[in-house]
Design a protein around this motif. Sequence first.
Motif, PDB file in Angstrom:
ATOM      1  N   THR A   1       0.897  -1.108   0.093  1.00 11.40           N
ATOM      2  CA  THR A   1      -0.029   0.020  -0.046  1.00 11.40           C
ATOM      3  C   THR A   1       0.951   1.253  -0.101  1.00 11.40           C
ATOM      4  OG1 THR A   1      -0.195  -0.363   2.326  1.00 11.40           O
ATOM      5  CG2 THR A   1      -2.133  -1.082   0.982  1.00 11.40           C
ATOM      6  N   SER A   2       2.029   1.135   0.131  1.00 11.68           N
ATOM      7  CA  SER A   2       2.984   2.350   0.156  1.00 11.68           C
ATOM      8  C   SER A   2       2.950   2.977  -1.173  1.00 11.68           C
ATOM      9  CB  SER A   2       4.392   2.089   0.856  1.00 11.68           C
ATOM     10  OG  SER A   2       4.967   1.092   0.015  1.00 11.68           O
ATOM     11  N   PHE A   3       2.779   2.178  -2.373  1.00  5.86           N
ATOM     12  CA  PHE A   3       2.403   2.572  -3.642  1.00  5.86           C
ATOM     13  C   PHE A   3       1.239   3.429  -3.781  1.00  5.86           C
ATOM     14  CE2 PHE A   3       5.656  -0.759  -4.072  1.00  5.86           C
ATOM     15  CZ  PHE A   3       6.647  -0.325  -4.914  1.00  5.86           C
ATOM     16  N   ASP A   4       0.411   3.285  -2.774  1.00  9.14           N
ATOM     17  CA  ASP A   4      -1.077   4.117  -2.956  1.00  9.14           C
ATOM     18  C   ASP A   4      -1.083   5.260  -1.970  1.00  9.14           C
ATOM     19  OD1 ASP A   4      -3.099   4.393  -4.535  1.00  9.14           O
ATOM     20  OD2 ASP A   4      -4.157   3.488  -2.991  1.00  9.14           O
ATOM     21  N   LEU A   5       0.130   5.911  -1.298  1.00  6.53           N
ATOM     22  CA  LEU A   5      -0.196   6.706  -0.274  1.00  6.53           C
ATOM     23  C   LEU A   5      -0.273   8.055  -0.934  1.00  6.53           C
ATOM     24  CD1 LEU A   5       2.424   5.904   2.320  1.00  6.53           C
ATOM     25  CD2 LEU A   5       0.037   5.069   2.107  1.00  6.53           C
ATOM     26  N   LYS A   6      -1.499   8.442  -1.269  1.00  2.97           N
ATOM     27  CA  LYS A   6      -1.919   9.689  -1.842  1.00  2.97           C
ATOM     28  C   LYS A   6      -2.278  10.846  -0.861  1.00  2.97           C
ATOM     29  CE  LYS A   6      -5.088  11.035  -5.483  1.00  2.97           C
ATOM     30  NZ  LYS A   6      -4.250  11.473  -6.664  1.00  2.97           N
ATOM     31  N   THR A   7      -3.009  10.262  -0.038  1.00  2.96           N
ATOM     32  CA  THR A   7      -3.691  11.318   0.831  1.00  2.96           C
ATOM     33  C   THR A   7      -3.248  11.314   2.221  1.00  2.96           C
ATOM     34  OG1 THR A   7      -5.575   9.994   1.470  1.00  2.96           O
ATOM     35  CG2 THR A   7      -6.028  11.342  -0.433  1.00  2.96           C
ATOM     36  N   ARG A   8      -3.531  12.118   3.014  1.00 11.22           N
ATOM     37  CA  ARG A   8      -3.114  12.153   4.346  1.00 11.22           C
ATOM     38  C   ARG A   8      -3.747  10.940   5.139  1.00 11.22           C
ATOM     39  NH1 ARG A   8      -5.130  17.010   7.909  1.00 11.22           N
ATOM     40  NH2 ARG A   8      -4.048  17.951   6.268  1.00 11.22           N
ATOM     41  N   ARG A   9      -5.189  10.549   4.791  1.00 10.88           N
ATOM     42  CA  ARG A   9      -5.614   9.397   5.606  1.00 10.88           C
ATOM     43  C   ARG A   9      -4.929   8.225   4.966  1.00 10.88           C
ATOM     44  NH1 ARG A   9     -10.747   8.964   3.632  1.00 10.88           N
ATOM     45  NH2 ARG A   9     -11.460  10.842   4.872  1.00 10.88           N
ATOM     46  N   ASN A  10      -4.401   8.057   3.858  1.00 13.81           N
ATOM     47  CA  ASN A  10      -3.485   6.846   3.567  1.00 13.81           C
ATOM     48  C   ASN A  10      -2.541   6.813   4.431  1.00 13.81           C
ATOM     49  OD1 ASN A  10      -4.282   7.514  -0.169  1.00 13.81           O
ATOM     50  ND2 ASN A  10      -5.504   6.447   1.383  1.00 13.81           N
ATOM     51  N   CYS A  11      -1.916   7.888   4.629  1.00 17.54           N
ATOM     52  CA  CYS A  11      -0.488   7.976   5.394  1.00 17.54           C
ATOM     53  C   CYS A  11      -1.051   7.569   6.708  1.00 17.54           C
ATOM     54  CB  CYS A  11       0.137   9.302   5.571  1.00 17.54           C
ATOM     55  SG  CYS A  11       0.731   9.733   3.821  1.00 17.54           S
ATOM     56  N   TYR A  12      -1.900   7.917   7.267  1.00 17.68           N
ATOM     57  CA  TYR A  12      -2.317   7.556   8.578  1.00 17.68           C
ATOM     58  C   TYR A  12      -2.851   5.801   8.591  1.00 17.68           C
ATOM     59  CZ  TYR A  12      -2.615  12.153  11.221  1.00 17.68           C
ATOM     60  OH  TYR A  12      -2.313  13.065  11.667  1.00 17.68           O
ATOM     61  N   SER A  13      -3.286   5.535   7.719  1.00 17.01           N
ATOM     62  CA  SER A  13      -3.496   4.121   7.490  1.00 17.01           C
ATOM     63  C   SER A  13      -2.540   3.407   7.666  1.00 17.01           C
ATOM     64  CB  SER A  13      -4.288   3.752   6.260  1.00 17.01           C
ATOM     65  OG  SER A  13      -5.387   4.404   6.242  1.00 17.01           O
ATOM     66  N   SER A  14      -1.404   3.717   6.963  1.00 16.57           N
ATOM     67  CA  SER A  14      -0.045   3.223   7.043  1.00 16.57           C
ATOM     68  C   SER A  14       0.732   3.082   8.395  1.00 16.57           C
ATOM     69  CB  SER A  14       0.914   3.994   5.985  1.00 16.57           C
ATOM     70  OG  SER A  14       2.154   3.215   6.011  1.00 16.57           O
ATOM     71  N   MET A  15       0.611   4.047   8.972  1.00 11.67           N
ATOM     72  CA  MET A  15       0.969   4.366  10.463  1.00 11.67           C
ATOM     73  C   MET A  15       0.187   3.310  11.259  1.00 11.67           C
ATOM     74  SD  MET A  15       3.288   6.391  10.767  1.00 11.67           S
ATOM     75  CE  MET A  15       3.775   6.783  12.498  1.00 11.67           C
TER      76      MET A  15
END
Lengths: 317, 663
Positions: free
Chosen positions: B113-127
């Motif tokens: 999913t790090s290839f799909d970190l577009k929005t801030r929410r994506n980044c939070y999900s990764s965290m």
Amino acid sequence: MQEVSLQPRRAAELLERVETNVHRVIVGKDRVVRLALAGLVAGGHILLQDLPGTGKTMLARALATSVGGTFRRIQCTPDLLPSDITGSSVFNQKDLTFEFVPGPIFAHIVLADEVNRTTPRTQSALLEAMGEGQVTVEGTTRVLERPFFVVATQNPAEFHGTYPLPESQLDRFVLAAEMGPPTDAEALEVLARREHGDPIAELGAVIEIQEVIELQEACLRVVAAPAIRSYLVALLQAVRARSEVLLPASMRAGVYLQRAAQAWALFEGRDFVLPDDVKLLAVPVLAHRLGMRGRAKAADMLDEVVSTVPIPPLRQH
Amino acid sequence: MAAVTRLFRLPPSPIESSVEGRLFVFAGFAVAVLAIVLYGQDYVVPIAGVLVAAAGHVVSYRERNSRRTFWRQTLLATLVFGALFYVLSDSALALFGGILPQANFAILLVAITSFDLKTRRNCYSSMWISLAILYLAAVYAWDYAFGLLLVGWTFCLAAFWTASHLRRNEAAFRLPARAVAVAAVVALFSGVVWFVVTPQPSGAPVSPLVVSLPNFTSFKGDMESPALPLVQIAGDPTGATSSVDLHYRGRLGDSPVMYVRTGAPAYWRGLVFDTYRDGVWTASIRDYQQLEPYVPPRVLPPAPPDNLGTFVQTFRVLRDMPGVISAAYPVESLYAPVSGLREDAYGTFHTPEQLRAGQTYSVVSYLPNLTAGVLRTDAPLDQLPDHFLTYSDVGALSDRAIALAASVTRDQPTYFDKVMALTTYLQTNYRYTLDLPPVPSGRDPVDWFLFDVKTGYCEQFATAETLLLRSQGIPARLATGYATGDYDPVLNQAVVRERDAHAWVEVWFPRHGWVPVDPTPGVSPLAATQFPSHWAAGGVARLLPHLTVGAPASALGSIGALALLPAALGIAVVVAVLYAWLRRRRWVARRRPQPGEVELLRLYERLQRRLGRRRAPPETPLEYQRSIESALLEEVTRAVNEGAYARRWPEPRRVREMAQRIS
């Protein structure tokens, strides 16, 4: 009591009617005409800075006639006294009473010609009337009839025997404009129109003075979104940050810029302000009140500021 | 329908443009992976995951402003399913021998999913997935280093939030100094108060204030006997031993020995010893009974009286171990997938070969009803166990030890109370330690323990108790095995580690047989299997990974109140950040987007991309429109102006109509 508010579309129609009428006398100069009218609608006063004979008086008269209001002209001279403007009490020998004779300030549209020629004392009397909308003569306060619109002119070329308006006084004008020299075509047209007389004599009122008040009220109802206000603040901050600015724009400047932009929106039949309105009016509203360092030109600096300050994001968080 | 979808649609999340913020997201993931590498001892997938994620972050950042294409999303989804297939196959079939397949799955998930970190929410999900990985590592972690990793992750989260949120709002981050000061002082003060007020068990008295780093976790090496550390390897083909030597002690590591899925916490009983000579325990009774791999209940001794029922344990052996079936005692029935079983005279089962890593066996054990009340009413010693003389042999126990036992048990009214008196005497007057100096030559380890060092580990305690009991005519023997282990809520099983190896005492009661008693400080003296409700009640606390008080408390003992500083500072920082965040939240109340607003602005962005030149920041929409010839742009600009500056956003339907004209 039913209040009939003026719709923006109808306001634009009225304004266009006035503009067309004024243009029967003033050839070209669309921008100055519109700025002057905007000053009237915004409920402020304007300052025309240009050489004699460029049509300043003609513009003021045409405007006054078109809106069906009374027009007075004050030719400012060094010996002009405040009472010459406000009027004074005169002893009536018939019934042995003092009678107030109103001065030229008691009119809808007042042309204060070459305002920098008179003494600061008289200037301040005039400017006080502009600010308060009332005059106090011999202890009696008299409210000036609305609309009250002063067109002051200033000859920038002559300095001998003049009392230039200080920045604090200049700050009271909502906007300042220059007539500018006519183009060849305009000059020809002016000559052609004057061949058999003065067209101003045939000019009539196209709207009623009451409608001017309605236009002023409509101007107050024009919406300036929070984004616009942020933009105004950003502009003023950017101006303040400029090194060549000695005396930055006051808060009043911001208020006037917003009001002028509201008036400008009415010309296009809008009930909301666009950043374009603000951009367009930045120079007329701000330039004359900025104290600049050295030979820097306020208008050039403002053009640069306006073209670099980002407009606020369309979506507000 | 539209209303329902609107209800469930999340508000749009802004595109994350902060490089620093993204860097911290990646760092948070790296911290979590480091935890897995350290505690899961797994390298291939974690390292590959970090490399892939690094590439993914670069790609995501570069393409943050472009649209997600269908085929790439499909590819990513396929890869996620691939990772799912991996975790299923690895956990069910051990295809790749993964120790932590679920952690590897989470790592792969982040990498993909790090290839799909577009929005801030994506980044939070990764965290958040990183946090889950950290949690999985926590199950195996057992030291303060893990706390540092957790702090590191928390820092990454806070830093990401700061970088992203405040940078975007162009708001300066100001630490609320007063709040920080107050929080720090309060945390420090309450920490000290807590330390002072907490009762310290006399069995583990607080050491004097010594400023040193806790080093009880540093041991990572092997033990002298890797399988059953209490036992010296002595030539038995099954790997089991016949002796326990108190002179030697392998240091115990943290690595798991076996997983136990169990219905109740119990001691996993292994070998039992009855004869003590010169510091060495041996088993003297050599009767064996040969049994089939499945031992049904009828073959085994009858159920203990008033038992509370049975419970099942399933053991999964994680490393090669001696062929000794560890299980809760007494056993009702059992099954081990071996060719045959032998039961020795002490009720312990032996396999013919060593137990191999990956082997599994199941045991059904009784829940004996052994409470103080029941045991106190047990009959007097009218029925002796077989081999009574062996169980009464005190060996070379010194006279002063016998006198001590007599004085402790003198005033006790019952048999049971005598047992308990000795047990609690040892628990309260002796200290537990793993750092025991070598026994001086010529000394009996028990006498040396009882009267000189007065500290020892479980074997010293259990040996002393056994001999003291015997000296008072109470038959007893030494039992070895493992403590329950740490409950792992993720896998729903207890993780038994090397350091869970344990020794305790079995005391003969005429009506109840051999009853386990544990003189080691800090545990229940009556060591019988507890009713499972105890286990269930502890479940909530056990949901938090390893908040076992023991290790931190002993560390506190060695470094004193200074140990509270990091914790207090950590709490203070968290409180301060929370405070600042809450303040901010109140100041900047988010406006809900109006219907049509998001759609229109999105369309406007799309149109700009399509037209080849994006609107410059100082350019008004109208100026932009005038610079480009496009009828659609004219219409959209009019709508945008109306929306942004008059708050009259168009109907979403109208926006869709305009959007259709874009292509």
